[in-house]
Design an enzyme around this catalytic site. Structure first.
Site, PDB file in Angstrom:
ATOM      1  N   SER A 171       0.857  -1.198   0.000  1.00 28.64           N
ATOM      2  CA  SER A 171       0.000   0.000   0.000  1.00 28.64           C
ATOM      3  C   SER A 171       0.889   1.243   0.000  1.00 28.64           C
ATOM      4  O   SER A 171       2.012   1.205   0.522  1.00 28.64           O
ATOM      5  CB  SER A 171      -0.874   0.030   1.258  1.00 28.64           C
ATOM      6  OG  SER A 171      -1.549   1.282   1.358  1.00 28.64           O
ATOM      7  N   TYR A 194      -1.650  -0.859  10.481  1.00 30.17           N
ATOM      8  CA  TYR A 194      -1.730  -0.984   9.015  1.00 30.17           C
ATOM      9  C   TYR A 194      -0.514  -0.325   8.369  1.00 30.17           C
ATOM     10  O   TYR A 194       0.138  -0.914   7.501  1.00 30.17           O
ATOM     11  CB  TYR A 194      -3.023  -0.344   8.516  1.00 30.17           C
ATOM     12  CG  TYR A 194      -3.286  -0.573   7.032  1.00 30.17           C
ATOM     13  CD1 TYR A 194      -3.737  -1.806   6.568  1.00 30.17           C
ATOM     14  CD2 TYR A 194      -3.084   0.441   6.096  1.00 30.17           C
ATOM     15  CE1 TYR A 194      -3.969  -2.025   5.217  1.00 30.17           C
ATOM     16  CE2 TYR A 194      -3.319   0.238   4.745  1.00 30.17           C
ATOM     17  CZ  TYR A 194      -3.768  -1.001   4.318  1.00 30.17           C
ATOM     18  OH  TYR A 194      -3.996  -1.211   2.972  1.00 30.17           O
TER      19      TYR A 194
HETATM   20  N1  LIG Z   1      -8.592  -0.528  -1.779  1.00 32.17           N
HETATM   21  C1  LIG Z   1      -7.582   0.274  -1.604  1.00 32.17           C
HETATM   22  O1  LIG Z   1      -7.673   1.497  -1.815  1.00 32.17           O
HETATM   23  C2  LIG Z   1      -6.246  -0.288  -1.173  1.00 32.17           C
HETATM   24  C3  LIG Z   1      -5.164   0.590  -1.151  1.00 32.17           C
HETATM   25  C4  LIG Z   1      -3.914   0.106  -0.784  1.00 32.17           C
HETATM   26  C5  LIG Z   1      -3.755  -1.238  -0.495  1.00 32.17           C
HETATM   27  N2  LIG Z   1      -4.837  -2.078  -0.515  1.00 32.17           N
HETATM   28  C6  LIG Z   1      -4.587  -3.492  -0.204  1.00 32.17           C
HETATM   29  O2  LIG Z   1      -5.164  -4.296  -1.209  1.00 32.17           O
HETATM   30  C7  LIG Z   1      -5.525  -5.568  -0.657  1.00 32.17           C
HETATM   31  C8  LIG Z   1      -6.983  -5.858  -0.996  1.00 32.17           C
HETATM   32  O3  LIG Z   1      -7.776  -4.846  -0.386  1.00 32.17           O
HETATM   33  P1  LIG Z   1      -9.239  -4.464  -0.872  1.00 32.17           P
HETATM   34  O4  LIG Z   1      -9.336  -3.001  -0.787  1.00 32.17           O
HETATM   35  O5  LIG Z   1      -9.560  -5.173  -2.140  1.00 32.17           O
HETATM   36  O6  LIG Z   1     -10.056  -5.083   0.370  1.00 32.17           O
HETATM   37  P2  LIG Z   1     -11.450  -5.836   0.483  1.00 32.17           P
HETATM   38  O7  LIG Z   1     -12.408  -5.343  -0.519  1.00 32.17           O
HETATM   39  O8  LIG Z   1     -11.796  -5.767   1.922  1.00 32.17           O
HETATM   40  O9  LIG Z   1     -11.074  -7.330   0.079  1.00 32.17           O
HETATM   41  C9  LIG Z   1     -10.313  -8.132   0.941  1.00 32.17           C
HETATM   42  C10 LIG Z   1     -10.286  -9.542   0.392  1.00 32.17           C
HETATM   43  O10 LIG Z   1      -9.503 -10.348   1.285  1.00 32.17           O
HETATM   44  C11 LIG Z   1     -10.305 -11.420   1.802  1.00 32.17           C
HETATM   45  N3  LIG Z   1      -9.873 -11.693   3.166  1.00 32.17           N
HETATM   46  C12 LIG Z   1      -9.944 -10.875   4.249  1.00 32.17           C
HETATM   47  N4  LIG Z   1      -9.455 -11.481   5.333  1.00 32.17           N
HETATM   48  C13 LIG Z   1      -9.033 -12.720   4.916  1.00 32.17           C
HETATM   49  C14 LIG Z   1      -8.437 -13.824   5.574  1.00 32.17           C
HETATM   50  N5  LIG Z   1      -8.177 -13.809   6.901  1.00 32.17           N
HETATM   51  N6  LIG Z   1      -8.146 -14.919   4.849  1.00 32.17           N
HETATM   52  C15 LIG Z   1      -8.430 -14.976   3.514  1.00 32.17           C
HETATM   53  N7  LIG Z   1      -8.986 -13.962   2.843  1.00 32.17           N
HETATM   54  C16 LIG Z   1      -9.288 -12.850   3.551  1.00 32.17           C
HETATM   55  C17 LIG Z   1     -11.751 -10.914   1.692  1.00 32.17           C
HETATM   56  O11 LIG Z   1     -12.719 -11.941   1.634  1.00 32.17           O
HETATM   57  P3  LIG Z   1     -13.383 -12.545   3.013  1.00 32.17           P
HETATM   58  O12 LIG Z   1     -13.857 -11.382   3.821  1.00 32.17           O
HETATM   59  O13 LIG Z   1     -14.444 -13.458   2.542  1.00 32.17           O
HETATM   60  O14 LIG Z   1     -12.263 -13.293   3.678  1.00 32.17           O
HETATM   61  C18 LIG Z   1     -11.666 -10.197   0.341  1.00 32.17           C
HETATM   62  O15 LIG Z   1     -11.687 -11.138  -0.714  1.00 32.17           O
HETATM   63  C19 LIG Z   1      -5.244  -5.463   0.839  1.00 32.17           C
HETATM   64  O16 LIG Z   1      -3.993  -6.044   1.131  1.00 32.17           O
HETATM   65  C20 LIG Z   1      -5.205  -3.973   1.093  1.00 32.17           C
HETATM   66  O17 LIG Z   1      -4.431  -3.645   2.210  1.00 32.17           O
HETATM   67  C21 LIG Z   1      -6.071  -1.628  -0.835  1.00 32.17           C
END
Ligand SMILES: NC(=O)c1ccc[n+]([C@@H]2O[C@H](COP(=O)([O-])OP(=O)(O)OC[C@H]3O[C@@H](n4cnc5c(N)ncnc54)[C@H](OP(=O)(O)O)[C@@H]3O)[C@@H](O)[C@H]2O)c1
Length: 262
Positions: free
Chosen positions: A148, A162
């Site tokens: 991130s 985080y």
């Molecule tokens: N969106 C942004 O702006 C952003 C920016 C920077 C970095 N990121 C990073 O990108 C990645 C994805 O984030 P996102 O924004 O797409 O989040 P999200 O929409 O909350 O998706 C998270 C995904 O991870 C799964 N997950 C959560 N806990 C888990 C566990 N213990 N075991 C297995 N799967 C798990 C969730 O499904 P379940 O709940 O069913 O497990 C879901 O598929 C993360 O690492 C986040 O830190 C996101």
């Protein structure tokens, strides 16, 4: 030079954790469009299977919580029942925790560090054999950690663990890369900026407002994320090792700071 297949992933097998929604789903869809077979994982089995059905016959759901070593071992064992080789592992599943400093609890550290830092390490360790089986000097296997921009600069929210976790994962990417390049496995990371998701509800629900603070004047979309991941996963990215690619519309590297001399 023939660049026709530079970004293709035909015949490659990928595993994307957290592939049921958000950034993981964007990456899984991009890989499938380039010809890969993609396994997606998440805790909620129904959501994982629904996404796999939506993404088509080259997407297979392997529901599993990967926040513990036992969970990482279980996912590697599930994967081994389907495939003997893994070309591309995307450690994407992540969690955030934001609470004022005075109230920040131990669980807010453990939950975030377990999933965001320990899990990419142990899942890669448990899948090392399958990655080595796919890897060669001519065609390295890939491990892509989703970090991130919060690992590179501060945001205004009190997301202590985080910030620390993502900074740790950027450095862990380099350390693992230094070891795994010996096995022709390239470890890299993508540091996303603002992408609409359940985790980033501000970008999802108030994208126009969030866009105002981004140099590119928009939030990231599925093509931005898929494009960066496809680059790293494919022949095009074979010479990128240990690095973190920032995909954020310029927030980290093209934002003007405030002068204290003014
Ligand atoms: N969106 C942004 O702006 C952003 C920016 C920077 C970095 N990121 C990073 O990108 C990645 C994805 O984030 P996102 O924004 O797409 O989040 P999200 O929409 O909350 O998706 C998270 C995904 O991870 C799964 N997950 C959560 N806990 C888990 C566990 N213990 N075991 C297995 N799967 C798990 C969730 O499904 P379940 O709940 O069913 O497990 C879901 O598929 C993360 O690492 C986040 O830190 C996101």
């Amino acid at each position: 030079m023939d660049t026709t297949n530079l970004f293709r992933l035909d015949g490659r097998v990928a595993l994307v954790t957290g592939g049921s929604r958000g950034i993981g789903k964007m990456i899984a869809a991009g890989f499938i469009a380039q010809g890969a077979k993609v396994y997606i994982s998440s805790r909620k089995a129904v959501a994982c299977e629904e996404t796999a059905a939506e993404l088509g016959p080259n997407c297979i759901a392997l529901p599993q919580d990967v926040s513990s070593v036992a969970g990482c071992t279980a996912l590697a064992e599930q994967f081994a029942q389907h495939e003997s080789k893994l070309d591309i592992l995307v450690n994407n599943a992540g969690a955030a925790w934001g609470v004022p400093f005075e109230e920040f609890s131990e669980i807010g550290w453990d939950k975030v560090m377990d999933l965001n830092v320990k899990s990419p390490f142990f899942l890669t360790q448990k899948l090392h054999g399958a990655l080595k089986a796919a890897a060669s000097h001519q065609r390295p296997a890939k491990v892509i950690n989703i970090t991130s921009i919060d690992g590179l600069r501060l945001n205004p929210w009190e997301t202590y663990s985080y910030h620390a976790s993502k900074s740790a994962l950027i450095y862990l990417t380099k350390r693992m890369a230094a070891r795994l390049i010996k096995d022709s496995i390239n470890v890299t990371s993508i540091a996303p900026g603002a992408f609409a998701s359940d985790m980033n509800r501000a970008a999802r629900d108030h994208g126009d407002e969030v866009a105002k603070s981004i140099p590119s004047r928009r939030i990231g979309d599925a093509e931005d994320m898929a494009g960066t991941a496809i680059f790293l996963a494919s022949r095009a990215g074979d010479y990128v090792v240990g690095d973190t690619i920032v995909c954020d519309g310029g927030l980290v590297n093209a934002s003007l700071g405030t002068s204290i001399d003014a």
